[in-house]
Scaffold this active site. Structure first.
Site, PDB file in Angstrom:
ATOM      1  N   GLY A 127     -23.218   8.816  -2.376  1.00 26.57           N
ATOM      2  CA  GLY A 127     -22.953  10.187  -2.790  1.00 26.57           C
ATOM      3  C   GLY A 127     -22.121  10.388  -4.031  1.00 26.57           C
ATOM      4  N   ALA A 182     -18.227   0.168  -1.964  1.00 27.31           N
ATOM      5  CA  ALA A 182     -18.323   0.198  -3.434  1.00 27.31           C
ATOM      6  C   ALA A 182     -17.890   1.548  -3.999  1.00 27.31           C
ATOM      7  CB  ALA A 182     -19.746  -0.149  -3.875  1.00 27.31           C
ATOM      8  N   TYR A 197       0.831  -1.202   0.000  1.00 27.73           N
ATOM      9  CA  TYR A 197       0.000   0.000   0.000  1.00 27.73           C
ATOM     10  C   TYR A 197       0.868   1.256   0.000  1.00 27.73           C
ATOM     11  CZ  TYR A 197      -4.157  -2.854   1.046  1.00 27.73           C
ATOM     12  OH  TYR A 197      -5.185  -3.772   1.003  1.00 27.73           O
ATOM     13  N   PRO A 253     -16.119  -2.383   0.759  1.00 26.59           N
ATOM     14  CA  PRO A 253     -17.508  -2.597   1.164  1.00 26.59           C
ATOM     15  C   PRO A 253     -18.429  -1.440   0.817  1.00 26.59           C
ATOM     16  CG  PRO A 253     -16.217  -1.948   3.065  1.00 26.59           C
ATOM     17  CD  PRO A 253     -15.238  -2.152   1.930  1.00 26.59           C
TER      18      PRO A 253
END
Length: 325
Positions: free
Chosen positions: A241, A235, A62, A233
């Site tokens: 929004g 998406a 990461y 989770p």
């Protein structure tokens, strides 16, 4: 039904919501860590703690290591934090390293053990709580992985082990060689990514041929007390929004339904989306991928909400874009 997650049943002080730390460290450019990036990490950790999150998810890749570096700086500046949280990281993905060294997966003993050394150094800790193997390596030798795990466990460098993106068959294959129980499996699951549900719904149905999720994985993990964790989770904000231009009618209709439920329950759209995942009997752990403090706090009510069967199915059917078979 027990309200404890599989990790909690094993004695871990792990919240059901997990903060995924991929967004820390300034992205994938590999630029040096700055005070501003450390400040962002502090704010994300503080926001997570403010809503009861005690578990943090990393991976050695990461931000090309910078996500762990900035988190390690947080731990250095707040040493009391280490005993309050569960830290999980992953290894096994290698980036392209020039001609003849393509991007690849690597579960060799040498790579696993050297990866853990790097993780511990960047995080500024002596022991990692949970190590997950990142995506499956076709060249995996289970006995070699077992030896790496044994060495890491005996040296106290890793307390527990799990996997990511693996099927039930792959976990069984690996577990046959490993003394330590594999305690977690991280998979993509959300209102957008529905294969994990559709696989079961479409048994003995023609539609089942279009589902890619490995058969029996959900059931196997529940039977073996393996914690199912959901990456992405939310998406990527599609139901809470994000601009929906170009999205399918199913996504738009589901986003509207999420909004309506949030207004009815006087909560946020993020909380509804996460509560939908957490309503599943597997006691799924959503791994929230945002690094924005405000969006982390928007997830606060997720663990408090319990959707009815009708509400849960309304969201599922809407996101499927078709009636139940």
């Amino acid at each position: 039904m027990s309200k404890l997650t599989p990790l909690q049943k094993r004695g871990w002080n792990a919240s059901q919501l997990v903060l995924g730390c991929m967004g820390l460290g300034g992205g994938w450019s590999g630029n040096p860590v700055t005070p501003e990036l450390v400040k962002q990490a502090h704010e994300a950790v503080e926001a997570a703690q403010s809503i009861g999150i005690t578990m943090f998810d990393h991976a050695d890749i990461y931000a090309r290591g910078n996500a762990e570096l900035v988190f390690g700086q947080v731990l250095k500046e707040r040493p009391e934090l280490r005993d309050q949280i569960v830290i999980q990281s992953k290894c096994g993905i290698r980036f392209e390293e020039g001609p003849g060294r393509p991007g690849r997966f690597d579960f060799s003993k040498e790579h696993i053990t050297s990866s853990v050394e790097g993780i511990l150094s960047r995080l500024n800790i002596e022991s990692l709580d949970i190590l997950l193997l990142h995506r499956p390596d076709p060249l995996m030798e289970p006995d070699e992985v077992a030896e790496a795990f044994r060495q890491l466990k005996q040296s106290g460098k890793v307390k527990a082990f799990g996997v990511s993106n693996m099927s039930a068959a792959q976990i069984r294959f690996l577990q046959a060689s490993i003394e330590e129980p594999l305690i977690a499996n991280q998979l993509e699951m959300s209102l957008l990514k529905l294969d994990w549900l559709d696989n079961g719904i479409h048994q003995n149905q023609k539609q089942g041929t279009q589902v890619s999720f490995p058969d029996g994985t959900m059931e196997f993990c529940q039977m073996e007390n393996i914690q199912l964790q959901a990456w992405s989770p939310l998406a990527k904000g599609l139901f809470s929004g994000k601009d929906l231009e170009g999205q399918s009618d199913a996504v738009k209709q589901t986003a509207a339904l999420v909004q309506a439920m949030a207004e009815e329950k006087e909560t946020t759209r993020e909380a509804i989306v996460l509560a939908w995942l957490m309503r599943h009997p597997a006691r799924i752990q959503p791994v929230i991928g945002t690094s924005q403090a405000a969006r982390i706090r928007a997830c606060q009510d997720a663990a408090k909400l319990e959707l009815t069967r009708e509400e849960w199915y309304s969201l599922y059917v809407s996101s499927r874009g078709s009636r139940m078979p």
